[in-house]
Write a protein that holds these residues in place. Structure first.
Motif, PDB file in Angstrom:
ATOM      1  N   GLU A 183      15.256 -17.713  38.006  1.00  0.00           N
ATOM      2  CA  GLU A 183      15.060 -17.891  39.525  1.00  0.00           C
ATOM      3  C   GLU A 183      15.521 -16.501  40.344  1.00  0.00           C
ATOM      4  O   GLU A 183      14.401 -16.637  41.230  1.00  0.00           O
ATOM      5  CB  GLU A 183      15.522 -18.871  39.819  1.00  0.00           C
ATOM      6  CG  GLU A 183      13.823 -20.259  39.335  1.00  0.00           C
ATOM      7  CD  GLU A 183      14.571 -21.518  39.360  1.00  0.00           C
ATOM      8  OE1 GLU A 183      13.887 -22.852  39.271  1.00  0.00           O
ATOM      9  OE2 GLU A 183      15.566 -21.813  40.079  1.00  0.00           O
ATOM     10  N   GLY A 184      16.871 -16.538  39.944  1.00  0.00           N
ATOM     11  CA  GLY A 184      17.479 -15.413  41.068  1.00  0.00           C
ATOM     12  C   GLY A 184      16.284 -14.341  40.874  1.00  0.00           C
ATOM     13  O   GLY A 184      16.630 -13.282  42.616  1.00  0.00           O
ATOM     14  N   ALA A 185      16.461 -13.764  39.607  1.00  0.00           N
ATOM     15  CA  ALA A 185      16.017 -12.198  39.201  1.00  0.00           C
ATOM     16  C   ALA A 185      14.055 -12.398  40.037  1.00  0.00           C
ATOM     17  O   ALA A 185      14.230 -11.344  39.994  1.00  0.00           O
ATOM     18  CB  ALA A 185      15.716 -12.093  38.379  1.00  0.00           C
ATOM     19  N   GLY A 186      14.003 -13.165  39.256  1.00  0.00           N
ATOM     20  CA  GLY A 186      12.590 -13.417  40.412  1.00  0.00           C
ATOM     21  C   GLY A 186      12.410 -13.247  42.663  1.00  0.00           C
ATOM     22  O   GLY A 186      11.285 -13.080  42.523  1.00  0.00           O
ATOM     23  N   ALA A 187      13.463 -14.564  42.620  1.00  0.00           N
ATOM     24  CA  ALA A 187      13.375 -14.745  44.002  1.00  0.00           C
ATOM     25  C   ALA A 187      13.931 -12.792  44.407  1.00  0.00           C
ATOM     26  O   ALA A 187      13.184 -13.019  45.693  1.00  0.00           O
ATOM     27  CB  ALA A 187      14.377 -15.045  44.396  1.00  0.00           C
ATOM     28  N   ALA A 188      14.561 -11.900  44.042  1.00  0.00           N
ATOM     29  CA  ALA A 188      14.565 -10.491  44.723  1.00  0.00           C
ATOM     30  C   ALA A 188      13.437  -9.863  44.414  1.00  0.00           C
ATOM     31  O   ALA A 188      13.295  -8.967  45.305  1.00  0.00           O
ATOM     32  CB  ALA A 188      15.727 -10.524  43.357  1.00  0.00           C
ATOM     33  N   VAL A 189      12.781  -9.692  43.388  1.00  0.00           N
ATOM     34  CA  VAL A 189      11.425  -8.712  43.168  1.00  0.00           C
ATOM     35  C   VAL A 189      10.734  -9.597  44.213  1.00  0.00           C
ATOM     36  O   VAL A 189      10.363  -8.687  45.058  1.00  0.00           O
ATOM     37  CB  VAL A 189      10.946  -9.196  41.884  1.00  0.00           C
ATOM     38  CG1 VAL A 189      10.009  -8.203  41.489  1.00  0.00           C
ATOM     39  CG2 VAL A 189      11.839  -8.833  40.487  1.00  0.00           C
ATOM     40  N   LEU A 190      10.358 -10.937  44.430  1.00  0.00           N
ATOM     41  CA  LEU A 190       9.787 -11.001  45.648  1.00  0.00           C
ATOM     42  C   LEU A 190       9.867 -11.081  47.089  1.00  0.00           C
ATOM     43  O   LEU A 190       9.155 -11.142  47.943  1.00  0.00           O
ATOM     44  CB  LEU A 190       9.421 -12.705  44.711  1.00  0.00           C
ATOM     45  CG  LEU A 190       8.418 -13.158  43.598  1.00  0.00           C
ATOM     46  CD1 LEU A 190       7.954 -14.706  43.025  1.00  0.00           C
ATOM     47  CD2 LEU A 190       7.283 -12.592  43.363  1.00  0.00           C
ATOM     48  N   SER A 191      10.845 -11.184  47.142  1.00  0.00           N
ATOM     49  CA  SER A 191      11.817 -11.300  48.214  1.00  0.00           C
ATOM     50  C   SER A 191      11.482  -9.542  48.763  1.00  0.00           C
ATOM     51  O   SER A 191      10.795  -9.811  50.227  1.00  0.00           O
ATOM     52  CB  SER A 191      13.344 -11.238  48.421  1.00  0.00           C
ATOM     53  OG  SER A 191      13.025 -12.788  48.263  1.00  0.00           O
ATOM     54  N   ILE A 192      11.466  -8.888  48.142  1.00  0.00           N
ATOM     55  CA  ILE A 192      11.278  -7.204  48.158  1.00  0.00           C
ATOM     56  C   ILE A 192       9.386  -6.781  48.394  1.00  0.00           C
ATOM     57  O   ILE A 192       8.889  -6.367  49.565  1.00  0.00           O
ATOM     58  CB  ILE A 192      11.596  -5.966  46.937  1.00  0.00           C
ATOM     59  CG1 ILE A 192      12.605  -6.045  46.740  1.00  0.00           C
ATOM     60  CG2 ILE A 192      10.504  -4.893  47.551  1.00  0.00           C
ATOM     61  CD1 ILE A 192      13.465  -5.304  45.368  1.00  0.00           C
ATOM     62  N   CYS A 193       8.820  -7.935  47.628  1.00  0.00           N
ATOM     63  CA  CYS A 193       7.497  -7.794  47.342  1.00  0.00           C
ATOM     64  C   CYS A 193       7.147  -8.342  48.817  1.00  0.00           C
ATOM     65  O   CYS A 193       6.248  -7.979  50.187  1.00  0.00           O
ATOM     66  CB  CYS A 193       6.774  -8.052  46.333  1.00  0.00           C
ATOM     67  SG  CYS A 193       7.099  -7.004  44.659  1.00  0.00           S
ATOM     68  N   PHE A 194       6.996  -9.340  48.812  1.00  0.00           N
ATOM     69  CA  PHE A 194       6.518  -9.893  50.114  1.00  0.00           C
ATOM     70  C   PHE A 194       6.865  -9.655  51.677  1.00  0.00           C
ATOM     71  O   PHE A 194       6.631  -9.438  52.646  1.00  0.00           O
ATOM     72  CB  PHE A 194       6.737 -11.283  49.999  1.00  0.00           C
ATOM     73  CG  PHE A 194       6.462 -12.847  48.955  1.00  0.00           C
ATOM     74  CD1 PHE A 194       4.825 -12.748  48.781  1.00  0.00           C
ATOM     75  CD2 PHE A 194       6.605 -13.284  48.328  1.00  0.00           C
ATOM     76  CE1 PHE A 194       3.895 -13.153  47.899  1.00  0.00           C
ATOM     77  CE2 PHE A 194       6.170 -13.944  47.451  1.00  0.00           C
ATOM     78  CZ  PHE A 194       4.867 -13.802  46.976  1.00  0.00           C
ATOM     79  N   GLY A 195       8.513  -8.965  51.735  1.00  0.00           N
ATOM     80  CA  GLY A 195       9.382  -8.425  52.900  1.00  0.00           C
ATOM     81  C   GLY A 195       8.309  -7.625  53.311  1.00  0.00           C
ATOM     82  O   GLY A 195       7.879  -7.241  54.568  1.00  0.00           O
ATOM     83  N   LEU A 196       7.477  -6.740  52.462  1.00  0.00           N
ATOM     84  CA  LEU A 196       6.970  -5.619  52.801  1.00  0.00           C
ATOM     85  C   LEU A 196       5.565  -5.679  52.846  1.00  0.00           C
ATOM     86  O   LEU A 196       5.547  -4.829  53.932  1.00  0.00           O
ATOM     87  CB  LEU A 196       6.751  -4.459  51.517  1.00  0.00           C
ATOM     88  CG  LEU A 196       9.225  -3.800  51.062  1.00  0.00           C
ATOM     89  CD1 LEU A 196       7.962  -2.327  49.977  1.00  0.00           C
ATOM     90  CD2 LEU A 196       8.689  -2.805  52.473  1.00  0.00           C
ATOM     91  N   SER A 197       4.267  -6.727  52.220  1.00  0.00           N
ATOM     92  CA  SER A 197       3.458  -6.770  52.378  1.00  0.00           C
ATOM     93  C   SER A 197       3.474  -7.531  53.579  1.00  0.00           C
ATOM     94  O   SER A 197       2.077  -6.920  54.447  1.00  0.00           O
ATOM     95  CB  SER A 197       3.190  -7.395  51.542  1.00  0.00           C
ATOM     96  OG  SER A 197       4.224  -8.496  51.224  1.00  0.00           O
ATOM     97  N   LEU A 198       4.004  -8.177  54.433  1.00  0.00           N
ATOM     98  CA  LEU A 198       4.207  -9.079  55.171  1.00  0.00           C
ATOM     99  C   LEU A 198       4.932  -8.796  56.350  1.00  0.00           C
ATOM    100  O   LEU A 198       5.005  -9.380  57.642  1.00  0.00           O
ATOM    101  CB  LEU A 198       4.383 -10.890  54.927  1.00  0.00           C
ATOM    102  CG  LEU A 198       3.679 -11.041  54.124  1.00  0.00           C
ATOM    103  CD1 LEU A 198       4.043 -12.900  53.582  1.00  0.00           C
ATOM    104  CD2 LEU A 198       2.304 -11.821  54.434  1.00  0.00           C
ATOM    105  N   ARG A 199       6.062  -7.678  56.594  1.00  0.00           N
ATOM    106  CA  ARG A 199       6.762  -7.394  57.068  1.00  0.00           C
ATOM    107  C   ARG A 199       7.414  -8.546  58.149  1.00  0.00           C
ATOM    108  O   ARG A 199       7.198  -8.338  59.063  1.00  0.00           O
ATOM    109  CB  ARG A 199       5.288  -6.488  58.080  1.00  0.00           C
ATOM    110  CG  ARG A 199       4.709  -5.603  57.869  1.00  0.00           C
ATOM    111  CD  ARG A 199       4.219  -4.835  59.072  1.00  0.00           C
ATOM    112  NE  ARG A 199       3.120  -3.863  58.129  1.00  0.00           N
ATOM    113  CZ  ARG A 199       2.223  -3.221  59.316  1.00  0.00           C
ATOM    114  NH1 ARG A 199       1.871  -2.998  60.324  1.00  0.00           N
ATOM    115  NH2 ARG A 199       1.842  -2.011  58.699  1.00  0.00           N
ATOM    116  N   LEU A 200       8.165  -9.256  57.051  1.00  0.00           N
ATOM    117  CA  LEU A 200       8.606  -9.750  57.439  1.00  0.00           C
ATOM    118  C   LEU A 200       9.941  -9.460  57.293  1.00  0.00           C
ATOM    119  O   LEU A 200      10.816  -8.513  57.221  1.00  0.00           O
ATOM    120  CB  LEU A 200       8.863 -11.070  55.825  1.00  0.00           C
ATOM    121  CG  LEU A 200       7.851 -12.103  55.898  1.00  0.00           C
ATOM    122  CD1 LEU A 200       7.805 -12.722  54.689  1.00  0.00           C
ATOM    123  CD2 LEU A 200       7.498 -12.803  56.955  1.00  0.00           C
ATOM    124  N   CYS A 201      11.235 -10.283  58.003  1.00  0.00           N
ATOM    125  CA  CYS A 201      12.590 -10.051  58.537  1.00  0.00           C
ATOM    126  C   CYS A 201      13.169 -10.052  56.451  1.00  0.00           C
ATOM    127  O   CYS A 201      12.210 -10.331  56.025  1.00  0.00           O
ATOM    128  CB  CYS A 201      13.281 -10.825  59.428  1.00  0.00           C
ATOM    129  SG  CYS A 201      13.829 -12.642  59.464  1.00  0.00           S
TER     130      CYS A 201
END
Length: 448
Positions: A140-158
């Motif tokens: 879950e930690g590894a998945g969260a790290a990758v998805l955080s980057i993906c969603f952060g870049l695509s949705l322009r999140l803080c």
């Protein structure tokens, strides 16, 4: 001080496991009824809160309200906690807490863990719980790290929002829950390899079963040294994933309502993801209500079979399906023993697998009939909804938010039965009395 779950001697381990899911659902319902749980600050209806809590605890993903917009930050946190507890199981978390605090795990608690994880013996259960917790945190930690980057870049999140999105969807994927806080699942990421492949990996890992993950871990990934159960689980999983992906690509590749207008990369990713998510996950990257009837039926077959035993998914389970199918072929060929991998299976195991399939078919049949009575929907939509609820999948053809109160109750019961297991629920509710060794005279009847 022992766990309160271990103090009552009047209930069987099966009844305790069923009761733990029921109590967790009740607590979750109370939390979601708080005004602070909703974005509008107004308490939801009792039935909507119960439906959402059941769906979260049973890691299903069917929702009567939009998770992204209806629930506040507190509400989404409660949903996430319910998903984690429902995915790992209350006794697993209680045992992990005992290990952290240094409390001794009693025999009664070991019996409950054995029932919940589907193990054959009491030996090594504490070690299994340790490996479950470590594997869960790492994956879950590894998945969260990758998805955080993906969603952060695509949705322009803080940074904070990116981390929240990553954690929520990683836990939801690993627990095979299918809840999302984007608003339209993963339909905007149908051609995004980072999101699709990461979520797919988490879904498959969670659905394999903790005993399989532990077995692979102990043998350092060497399949030849793993148990027959692990080999069978992996084999059936691979066959279903590949067959589902190829079939979906062939059937939906030219469908303008789903994949017809996608690039080749999008079609391949969507076909693969549709096959993966049908294995009890509930995320979708294409419009499920626009699937061809043939594809929808294929998805229902995958949902009914579900994940592997001891994991975070539902359904009749891969090994159960394999054993029941093998029993049929054995009978047709006129052989006496059911064998898999040059090993003979016990008669009681074959009977249990057959009973699970028959009880599951009966539950799906009755629930579908009742839903066609209470709802003004097509038979395909009702059938799909019930199979999705039973398999704790969460895919829907769009009828969930419009269910009547009676329809919601039907789906709630189906989700609960699918998560705890139809046979386990039947055993927990039955009054099992000893027959004092009485055996009646044998007589044959005509069958077939």
């Amino acid at each position: 001080m022992s766990s309160p779950w271990a103090q009552n001697k009047g209930a069987s381990p099966t009844q305790f496991v069923v009761l733990s899911f029921a109590i967790t659902t009740g607590i979750g319902t109370c939390l979601l009824l708080l005004p602070a749980s909703t974005a509008g600050g107004v308490s939801p209806s009792l039935l909507d809160a119960l439906f959402t809590a059941t769906s979260a605890v049973c890691v299903t993903g069917l929702t009567v309200v939009n998770t992204a917009t209806f629930w506040s930050g507190y509400g989404k946190t409660f949903v996430l906690l319910l998903i984690q507890v429902g995915g790992l199981g209350l006794m697993t978390l209680a045992t992990a807490h005992a290990l952290v605090t240094g409390r001794r795990v009693s025999l009664r608690e070991r019996l409950l863990i054995q029932e919940q994880t589907g193990q054959w013996s009491l030996s090594g259960l504490v070690g299994l719980v340790k490996r479950i917790m470590v594997a869960t945190m790492l994956l879950e930690g590894a998945g969260a790290a990758v998805l955080s980057i993906c969603f952060g870049l695509s949705l322009r999140l803080c940074l904070w929002e990116s981390v929240c999105y990553g954690i929520f969807h990683s836990v939801s994927a690993f627990c095979n829950a299918g809840f999302d806080i984007i608003g339209n699942s993963l339909m905007d990421y149908a051609s995004h390899p980072g999101v699709i492949l990461t979520v797919s990996f988490l879904i498959i890992a969670g659905g394999l079963g903790f005993s399989v993950i532990s077995d692979l871990w102990a043998n350092r990934g060497r399949l030849r040294k793993t148990s027959l159960h692990s080999k069978l689980s992996l084999k059936v999983t691979v066959v279903l994933l590949l067959a589902g992906a190829v079939s979906t690509l062939v059937l939906e590749g030219s469908n303008p309502g789903t994949m017809g207008n996608m690039t080749l990369k999008g079609k391949v990713l969507s076909s693969w993801f549709q096959s993966v998510t049908a294995r009890t996950a509930g995320f979708n990257s294409v419009a499920v209500d626009r699937l061809l009837p043939s594809t929808a039926f294929l998805v229902m077959i995958l949902m009914f079979i579900g994940a592997s035993p001891g994991g975070t998914g539902g359904g009749v389970k891969t090994t159960t399906f394999a054993v029941a199918a093998k029993a049929v072929t054995t009978l047709v060929r006129g052989r006496q023993d059911v064998t898999i991998g040059k090993r003979r299976l016990p008669g009681g195991l074959v009977g249990k697998a057959t009973a699970i399939v028959l009880i599951s078919l009966s539950l799906v049949t009755v629930s579908t009939f009742m839903l066609t009575v209470t709802e003004s929907v097509s038979f395909l939509d009702a059938f799909f909804e019930v199979v999705s609820a039973f398999g704790t999948v969460g895919l829907s053809r769009g009828i969930t938010p419009f269910l009547t109160p009676a329809g919601k109750c039907i789906i709630i019961v189906t989700m609960f039965a699918g998560r705890v297991g139809p046979l386990s629920l039947a055993i927990a509710l039955s009054n099992r009395k000893a027959t004092a060794g009485i055996r009646y005279p044998e007589e044959r009847i005509f069958v077939g």
